[in-house]
Design a protein around this motif. Structure first.
Motif, mmCIF file in Angstrom:
data_model
loop_
_atom_site.group_PDB
_atom_site.id
_atom_site.type_symbol
_atom_site.label_atom_id
_atom_site.label_comp_id
_atom_site.label_asym_id
_atom_site.label_seq_id
_atom_site.Cartn_x
_atom_site.Cartn_y
_atom_site.Cartn_z
ATOM 1 N N PHE A 1 -24.860 25.289 -15.154
ATOM 2 C CA PHE A 1 -25.242 26.628 -15.863
ATOM 3 C C PHE A 1 -24.260 27.461 -16.483
ATOM 4 O O PHE A 1 -24.456 28.186 -17.564
ATOM 5 C CB PHE A 1 -25.672 27.619 -14.391
ATOM 6 C CG PHE A 1 -26.215 29.132 -14.768
ATOM 7 C CD1 PHE A 1 -27.360 29.153 -15.220
ATOM 8 C CD2 PHE A 1 -25.422 29.979 -14.902
ATOM 9 C CE1 PHE A 1 -27.936 30.456 -15.604
ATOM 10 C CE2 PHE A 1 -25.912 31.180 -15.042
ATOM 11 C CZ PHE A 1 -26.935 31.564 -15.619
ATOM 12 N N TRP A 2 -23.190 27.495 -16.270
ATOM 13 C CA TRP A 2 -21.966 28.391 -16.729
ATOM 14 C C TRP A 2 -21.673 27.779 -17.997
ATOM 15 O O TRP A 2 -21.590 28.434 -19.430
ATOM 16 C CB TRP A 2 -20.676 28.288 -16.016
ATOM 17 C CG TRP A 2 -19.641 29.104 -16.508
ATOM 18 C CD1 TRP A 2 -19.312 30.444 -16.698
ATOM 19 C CD2 TRP A 2 -18.447 28.672 -17.145
ATOM 20 N NE1 TRP A 2 -18.347 30.749 -17.188
ATOM 21 C CE2 TRP A 2 -17.546 29.443 -17.660
ATOM 22 C CE3 TRP A 2 -17.997 27.249 -17.428
ATOM 23 C CZ2 TRP A 2 -16.554 29.422 -18.251
ATOM 24 C CZ3 TRP A 2 -17.093 26.862 -18.274
ATOM 25 C CH2 TRP A 2 -16.260 27.982 -18.738
ATOM 26 N N ILE A 3 -21.580 26.292 -18.273
ATOM 27 C CA ILE A 3 -21.199 25.650 -19.486
ATOM 28 C C ILE A 3 -22.564 25.816 -20.413
ATOM 29 O O ILE A 3 -22.161 26.184 -21.355
ATOM 30 C CB ILE A 3 -21.275 24.131 -19.334
ATOM 31 C CG1 ILE A 3 -19.710 23.823 -18.507
ATOM 32 C CG2 ILE A 3 -21.345 23.318 -20.556
ATOM 33 C CD1 ILE A 3 -19.979 22.468 -17.899
ATOM 34 N N ASN A 4 -23.820 25.856 -20.013
ATOM 35 C CA ASN A 4 -24.744 26.217 -20.636
ATOM 36 C C ASN A 4 -24.877 27.489 -21.335
ATOM 37 O O ASN A 4 -25.428 27.824 -22.514
ATOM 38 C CB ASN A 4 -26.142 25.749 -20.242
ATOM 39 C CG ASN A 4 -26.357 24.260 -20.210
ATOM 40 O OD1 ASN A 4 -25.822 23.380 -21.238
ATOM 41 N ND2 ASN A 4 -26.848 23.739 -19.081
ATOM 42 N N LYS B 1 -27.943 20.557 -24.870
ATOM 43 C CA LYS B 1 -27.884 21.014 -23.211
ATOM 44 C C LYS B 1 -27.145 20.374 -22.204
ATOM 45 O O LYS B 1 -27.120 18.876 -22.040
ATOM 46 C CB LYS B 1 -29.320 21.425 -22.789
ATOM 47 C CG LYS B 1 -29.277 21.959 -21.634
ATOM 48 C CD LYS B 1 -30.822 22.363 -21.104
ATOM 49 C CE LYS B 1 -30.797 23.012 -19.947
ATOM 50 N NZ LYS B 1 -32.218 23.564 -19.626
ATOM 51 N N PHE B 2 -26.233 20.766 -21.282
ATOM 52 C CA PHE B 2 -25.514 20.162 -20.451
ATOM 53 C C PHE B 2 -26.033 20.090 -19.139
ATOM 54 O O PHE B 2 -26.820 20.867 -18.707
ATOM 55 C CB PHE B 2 -23.786 20.929 -20.048
ATOM 56 C CG PHE B 2 -22.968 20.239 -19.477
ATOM 57 C CD1 PHE B 2 -22.215 19.226 -19.943
ATOM 58 C CD2 PHE B 2 -22.910 20.264 -17.980
ATOM 59 C CE1 PHE B 2 -21.198 18.637 -19.166
ATOM 60 C CE2 PHE B 2 -22.220 19.637 -17.173
ATOM 61 C CZ PHE B 2 -21.255 18.622 -18.042
ATOM 62 N N HIS B 3 -25.817 18.588 -18.776
ATOM 63 C CA HIS B 3 -26.406 18.337 -17.407
ATOM 64 C C HIS B 3 -25.342 17.376 -16.709
ATOM 65 O O HIS B 3 -24.839 16.594 -17.343
ATOM 66 C CB HIS B 3 -27.485 17.665 -17.337
ATOM 67 C CG HIS B 3 -28.697 18.427 -17.854
ATOM 68 N ND1 HIS B 3 -29.558 19.348 -17.225
ATOM 69 C CD2 HIS B 3 -29.562 18.371 -18.922
ATOM 70 C CE1 HIS B 3 -30.436 19.961 -17.736
ATOM 71 N NE2 HIS B 3 -30.410 19.216 -19.007
ATOM 72 N N TRP B 4 -25.169 17.779 -15.443
ATOM 73 C CA TRP B 4 -24.567 16.651 -14.505
ATOM 74 C C TRP B 4 -25.515 15.663 -13.847
ATOM 75 O O TRP B 4 -26.813 16.236 -13.914
ATOM 76 C CB TRP B 4 -23.923 17.500 -13.214
ATOM 77 C CG TRP B 4 -22.587 18.261 -13.717
ATOM 78 C CD1 TRP B 4 -22.533 19.429 -13.338
ATOM 79 C CD2 TRP B 4 -21.204 17.706 -14.048
ATOM 80 N NE1 TRP B 4 -21.170 19.966 -13.700
ATOM 81 C CE2 TRP B 4 -20.348 18.917 -14.396
ATOM 82 C CE3 TRP B 4 -20.697 16.416 -14.642
ATOM 83 C CZ2 TRP B 4 -19.134 18.937 -14.737
ATOM 84 C CZ3 TRP B 4 -19.495 16.541 -15.214
ATOM 85 C CH2 TRP B 4 -18.799 17.456 -15.131
ATOM 86 N N GLN B 5 -25.159 14.455 -13.689
ATOM 87 C CA GLN B 5 -25.932 13.427 -13.093
ATOM 88 C C GLN B 5 -26.570 13.789 -11.713
ATOM 89 O O GLN B 5 -25.663 14.474 -11.041
ATOM 90 C CB GLN B 5 -25.383 12.019 -13.257
ATOM 91 C CG GLN B 5 -26.370 10.949 -13.019
ATOM 92 C CD GLN B 5 -26.184 9.851 -13.902
ATOM 93 O OE1 GLN B 5 -26.075 9.939 -15.036
ATOM 94 N NE2 GLN B 5 -26.248 8.502 -13.248
#
Length: 145
Positions: free
Chosen positions: A80-83, A91-95
């Motif tokens: 959330f913070w990265i985005n 758009k950033f996501h962790w697996q």
């Protein structure tokens, strides 16, 4: 008050192992944020580091914490913070998946050293290779077969 010392080596990757964290400066910013935010939530991260497509954390769990909740808080909030701060182009996501293994007191320094040296380590080995080694070393079922 219970006396508890449970160390966990937590490893998680970016979605589809995309190299979202492609600069050292960005990684340093993200690792600092993860550690600071975790501390604010009562999660003790002894060490955090990683490479362009994954993160390693050495965590000490307290009596009211479980691995699933800690991983969810770290990954969800940092994503959330990265985005929110537009730190990545896409758009950033962790697996969703992650590794979590217990670490004995006698191995703490070795794990810290391993985590600290991620940059150097990944000049010789990809995260995919490291992933397969974790699967084998800890007898996890390889879901990619």
């Amino acid at each position: 008050m219970p006396f508890i010392k449970i160390y966990i080596h937590l490893v998680f990757s970016t979605l589809e192992r995309k190299p979202f964290l492609n600069s050292k400066e960005l990684r340093i910013t993200v690792w600092k944020h993860i550690k600071q935010n975790a501390s604010e939530k009562g999660i003790f991260i002894d060490m955090v580091n990683g490479y362009s497509d994954h993160c390693h954390c050495l965590i000490s769990l307290s009596s009211n914490q479980n691995i699933e909740k800690v991983a969810q808080l770290i990954k969800g909030e940092s994503s959330f913070w990265i985005n929110k701060n537009n730190l990545t182009v896409d758009k950033f996501h962790w697996q969703d998946e992650y590794f979590a293994v217990s670490i004995s007191e006698s191995m703490i320094d070795q794990v810290r050293n391993y985590i600290i040296n991620q940059e150097k380590h990944h000049l010789k080995k990809t995260f995919s290779q490291e992933y397969l080694e974790f699967i084998e070393k800890y007898n996890f079922q390889n879901s990619e077969k």
